[in-house]
Design a protein around this motif. Structure first.
Motif, PDB file in Angstrom:
ATOM      1  N   VAL A 172     -11.473  -5.415  -2.496  1.00 53.92           N
ATOM      2  CA  VAL A 172     -11.758  -4.949  -3.857  1.00 53.92           C
ATOM      3  C   VAL A 172     -13.186  -5.354  -4.218  1.00 53.92           C
ATOM      4  O   VAL A 172     -13.469  -6.510  -4.503  1.00 53.92           O
ATOM      5  CB  VAL A 172     -10.747  -5.516  -4.872  1.00 53.92           C
ATOM      6  CG1 VAL A 172     -11.064  -5.026  -6.271  1.00 53.92           C
ATOM      7  CG2 VAL A 172      -9.325  -5.138  -4.477  1.00 53.92           C
TER       8      VAL A 172
ATOM      9  N   SER B 154     -13.622  -3.892 -10.139  1.00 56.23           N
ATOM     10  CA  SER B 154     -12.588  -3.259 -10.952  1.00 56.23           C
ATOM     11  C   SER B 154     -12.920  -3.516 -12.411  1.00 56.23           C
ATOM     12  O   SER B 154     -13.337  -4.620 -12.767  1.00 56.23           O
ATOM     13  CB  SER B 154     -11.210  -3.838 -10.619  1.00 56.23           C
ATOM     14  OG  SER B 154     -10.233  -3.312 -11.494  1.00 56.23           O
TER      15      SER B 154
ATOM     16  N   LYS C 221      -4.327  -6.541 -13.045  1.00 58.58           N
ATOM     17  CA  LYS C 221      -5.359  -5.996 -12.157  1.00 58.58           C
ATOM     18  C   LYS C 221      -4.785  -5.641 -10.789  1.00 58.58           C
ATOM     19  O   LYS C 221      -5.162  -4.640 -10.187  1.00 58.58           O
ATOM     20  CB  LYS C 221      -6.493  -7.012 -11.997  1.00 58.58           C
ATOM     21  CG  LYS C 221      -7.595  -6.571 -11.068  1.00 58.58           C
ATOM     22  CD  LYS C 221      -8.690  -7.619 -10.983  1.00 58.58           C
ATOM     23  CE  LYS C 221      -9.806  -7.195 -10.057  1.00 58.58           C
ATOM     24  NZ  LYS C 221     -10.900  -8.181 -10.058  1.00 58.58           N
TER      25      LYS C 221
ATOM     26  N   SER D 176      -0.481  -1.053 -13.266  1.00 57.43           N
ATOM     27  CA  SER D 176      -1.656  -1.611 -13.930  1.00 57.43           C
ATOM     28  C   SER D 176      -1.893  -0.749 -15.165  1.00 57.43           C
ATOM     29  O   SER D 176      -1.966   0.478 -15.070  1.00 57.43           O
ATOM     30  CB  SER D 176      -2.882  -1.540 -13.023  1.00 57.43           C
ATOM     31  OG  SER D 176      -2.768  -2.435 -11.949  1.00 57.43           O
TER      32      SER D 176
ATOM     33  N   THR E  72     -11.322   3.569 -16.502  1.00 50.87           N
ATOM     34  CA  THR E  72     -11.215   2.540 -15.472  1.00 50.87           C
ATOM     35  C   THR E  72     -11.821   3.015 -14.167  1.00 50.87           C
ATOM     36  O   THR E  72     -11.679   4.171 -13.793  1.00 50.87           O
ATOM     37  CB  THR E  72      -9.734   2.179 -15.254  1.00 50.87           C
ATOM     38  OG1 THR E  72      -9.215   1.673 -16.482  1.00 50.87           O
ATOM     39  CG2 THR E  72      -9.572   1.127 -14.188  1.00 50.87           C
TER      40      THR E  72
ATOM     41  N   VAL F 253     -12.206   1.580 -10.050  1.00 51.49           N
ATOM     42  CA  VAL F 253     -11.869   0.622  -9.002  1.00 51.49           C
ATOM     43  C   VAL F 253     -12.647   1.029  -7.761  1.00 51.49           C
ATOM     44  O   VAL F 253     -12.620   2.193  -7.367  1.00 51.49           O
ATOM     45  CB  VAL F 253     -10.359   0.624  -8.709  1.00 51.49           C
ATOM     46  CG1 VAL F 253     -10.033  -0.298  -7.551  1.00 51.49           C
ATOM     47  CG2 VAL F 253      -9.566   0.243  -9.939  1.00 51.49           C
TER      48      VAL F 253
END
Length: 188
Positions: free
Chosen positions: A8, A11, A71, A83, A89, A91
């Motif tokens: 990740v 985010s 998250k 989530s 949003t 990611v």
């Protein structure tokens, strides 16, 4: 592919998110109180009131695991823990291996966009509205419920090494699962 913290890149969902309290060693907790552990990205609930210095993931007498943090809920395999986000949003994932398919499941968003970069060049894009409202007359236009497509499946992704995957929604909503990986033919 199991998505790990190293994959990740970024985010816009914070950890801890609104309403999530981080566990503090030595603090006193009441029966039923919840807290999160940043090292495991999990939510734990106190089953016996009191204080302690042992982390909740190691103290199974006083704590029980409830599920992932907000998250990380979209990266677990369970669709019943989405989530939830109150704004647009984004990611960004760097899986570190070849990916030729992406599934976004349990989505309650108005739209979703996916772009994949390789060596700084965008090699794949996908964008689609997620609302599936059928309007055939004036009554439907004014009174019909808004329905959503639950899932999106992308199977035509070029399987390049070390892609950067960016998933974006333009408004608030929720996503239950993001699954990335390689296709495997298992027969009819």
């Amino acid at each position: 592919i199991t998505i790990t913290p190293a994959m990740v890149v970024s985010s816009t969902i914070a950890e801890p998110d609104t309403g999530e309290a981080v566990w503090v060693s030595g603090a006193s907790y009441t029966l039923g109180q919840k807290c999160i552990l940043l090292s495991t990205h999990k939510v734990y609930q106190r089953v016996i009131a009191g204080a302690g210095t042992t982390a909740p993931n190691l103290d199974l007498t006083n704590w029980v695991e409830v599920g992932p943090t907000n998250k990380w809920a979209m990266f677990d395999i369970y669709r019943n823990s989405p989530s939830v986000f109150n704004t647009a949003t984004t990611v960004v994932l760097a899986p570190g291996s070849r990916v030729d398919s992406i599934a976004i499941m349990g989505a309650r968003v108005s739209d979703v966009s996916v772009s994949i970069e390789h060596d700084g060049e965008v090699i794949y894009t996908y964008s689609a509205p997620m609302q599936a409202r059928l309007v055939v007359d004036y009554y439907d236009y004014f009174y019909a419920d808004f329905n959503y497509k639950n899932s999106v499946l992308m199977l035509s992704i070029p399987p390049v090494l070390n892609p950067i995957i960016t998933i974006t929604t333009s408004q608030q909503g929720s996503i239950s699962s993001i699954v990335i990986g390689r296709q495997t033919y298992i027969g009819m």
